[in-house]
Design a protein around this motif. Sequence first.
Motif, PDB file in Angstrom:
ATOM      1  N   LEU A 176      20.852   6.765  10.531  1.00  0.00           N
ATOM      2  CA  LEU A 176      21.575   5.558  10.114  1.00  0.00           C
ATOM      3  C   LEU A 176      22.064   5.673   8.679  1.00  0.00           C
ATOM      4  O   LEU A 176      23.196   5.287   8.367  1.00  0.00           O
ATOM      5  CB  LEU A 176      20.687   4.323  10.267  1.00  0.00           C
ATOM      6  CG  LEU A 176      20.419   3.861  11.688  1.00  0.00           C
ATOM      7  CD1 LEU A 176      19.441   2.685  11.675  1.00  0.00           C
ATOM      8  CD2 LEU A 176      21.707   3.445  12.367  1.00  0.00           C
ATOM      9  N   ILE A 177      21.228   6.207   7.809  1.00  0.00           N
ATOM     10  CA  ILE A 177      21.618   6.363   6.403  1.00  0.00           C
ATOM     11  C   ILE A 177      22.744   7.382   6.273  1.00  0.00           C
ATOM     12  O   ILE A 177      23.684   7.190   5.495  1.00  0.00           O
ATOM     13  CB  ILE A 177      20.393   6.773   5.544  1.00  0.00           C
ATOM     14  CG1 ILE A 177      19.412   5.601   5.475  1.00  0.00           C
ATOM     15  CG2 ILE A 177      20.819   7.203   4.149  1.00  0.00           C
ATOM     16  CD1 ILE A 177      18.099   5.916   4.834  1.00  0.00           C
ATOM     17  N   ASP A 178      22.687   8.447   7.045  1.00  0.00           N
ATOM     18  CA  ASP A 178      23.726   9.480   6.981  1.00  0.00           C
ATOM     19  C   ASP A 178      25.086   8.964   7.462  1.00  0.00           C
ATOM     20  O   ASP A 178      26.119   9.326   6.910  1.00  0.00           O
ATOM     21  CB  ASP A 178      23.323  10.702   7.811  1.00  0.00           C
ATOM     22  CG  ASP A 178      22.190  11.501   7.182  1.00  0.00           C
ATOM     23  OD1 ASP A 178      21.944  11.302   5.969  1.00  0.00           O
ATOM     24  OD2 ASP A 178      21.554  12.295   7.905  1.00  0.00           O
ATOM     25  N   TYR A 179      25.063   8.139   8.494  1.00  0.00           N
ATOM     26  CA  TYR A 179      26.318   7.664   9.074  1.00  0.00           C
ATOM     27  C   TYR A 179      26.758   6.285   8.576  1.00  0.00           C
ATOM     28  O   TYR A 179      27.817   5.789   8.974  1.00  0.00           O
ATOM     29  CB  TYR A 179      26.212   7.635  10.608  1.00  0.00           C
ATOM     30  CG  TYR A 179      26.189   9.022  11.202  1.00  0.00           C
ATOM     31  CD1 TYR A 179      27.339   9.791  11.255  1.00  0.00           C
ATOM     32  CD2 TYR A 179      25.011   9.564  11.695  1.00  0.00           C
ATOM     33  CE1 TYR A 179      27.324  11.066  11.783  1.00  0.00           C
ATOM     34  CE2 TYR A 179      24.982  10.839  12.233  1.00  0.00           C
ATOM     35  CZ  TYR A 179      26.140  11.590  12.273  1.00  0.00           C
ATOM     36  OH  TYR A 179      26.122  12.850  12.793  1.00  0.00           O
ATOM     37  N   ALA A 180      25.993   5.662   7.713  1.00  0.00           N
ATOM     38  CA  ALA A 180      26.317   4.322   7.213  1.00  0.00           C
ATOM     39  C   ALA A 180      27.689   4.246   6.541  1.00  0.00           C
ATOM     40  O   ALA A 180      28.453   3.318   6.810  1.00  0.00           O
ATOM     41  CB  ALA A 180      25.219   3.834   6.269  1.00  0.00           C
ATOM     42  N   PRO A 181      28.053   5.209   5.678  1.00  0.00           N
ATOM     43  CA  PRO A 181      29.392   5.115   5.060  1.00  0.00           C
ATOM     44  C   PRO A 181      30.526   5.194   6.088  1.00  0.00           C
ATOM     45  O   PRO A 181      31.532   4.492   5.970  1.00  0.00           O
ATOM     46  CB  PRO A 181      29.446   6.313   4.111  1.00  0.00           C
ATOM     47  CG  PRO A 181      28.041   6.713   3.887  1.00  0.00           C
ATOM     48  CD  PRO A 181      27.292   6.313   5.124  1.00  0.00           C
ATOM     49  N   ALA A 231      30.597   1.884   7.971  1.00  0.00           N
ATOM     50  CA  ALA A 231      31.152   0.848   7.107  1.00  0.00           C
ATOM     51  C   ALA A 231      32.665   0.981   7.007  1.00  0.00           C
ATOM     52  O   ALA A 231      33.391  -0.019   7.027  1.00  0.00           O
ATOM     53  CB  ALA A 231      30.516   0.920   5.722  1.00  0.00           C
ATOM     54  N   SER A 232      33.158   2.205   6.917  1.00  0.00           N
ATOM     55  CA  SER A 232      34.600   2.442   6.849  1.00  0.00           C
ATOM     56  C   SER A 232      35.289   2.005   8.140  1.00  0.00           C
ATOM     57  O   SER A 232      36.354   1.387   8.107  1.00  0.00           O
ATOM     58  CB  SER A 232      34.891   3.921   6.599  1.00  0.00           C
ATOM     59  OG  SER A 232      34.360   4.328   5.375  1.00  0.00           O
ATOM     60  N   ILE A 233      34.689   2.328   9.255  1.00  0.00           N
ATOM     61  CA  ILE A 233      35.270   1.946  10.547  1.00  0.00           C
ATOM     62  C   ILE A 233      35.290   0.429  10.690  1.00  0.00           C
ATOM     63  O   ILE A 233      36.307  -0.148  11.084  1.00  0.00           O
ATOM     64  CB  ILE A 233      34.486   2.609  11.703  1.00  0.00           C
ATOM     65  CG1 ILE A 233      34.722   4.122  11.687  1.00  0.00           C
ATOM     66  CG2 ILE A 233      34.883   2.007  13.045  1.00  0.00           C
ATOM     67  CD1 ILE A 233      33.813   4.899  12.618  1.00  0.00           C
TER      68      ILE A 233
END
Length: 65
Positions: free
Chosen positions: A5-10, A13-15
Amino acid sequence: MTKILIDYAPYLASIIAGIVAYLSFIESKRKTRHDELHDLYDEIKTDNNRLRKENDKLKKELDKK
């Protein structure tokens, strides 16, 4: 799990921000179109009222003759 989750959070958030921006843009276009149509309706209504008054005036002039 939290590492993923931390790795893919940015990216997530962008999507999500992109989706919100797109939906806001679509709503803004719709509202602008609605406002333009409402202004046109008001203009036509005003013009119709003026023409009705003019028509009544002309009818009265014809009745006098």
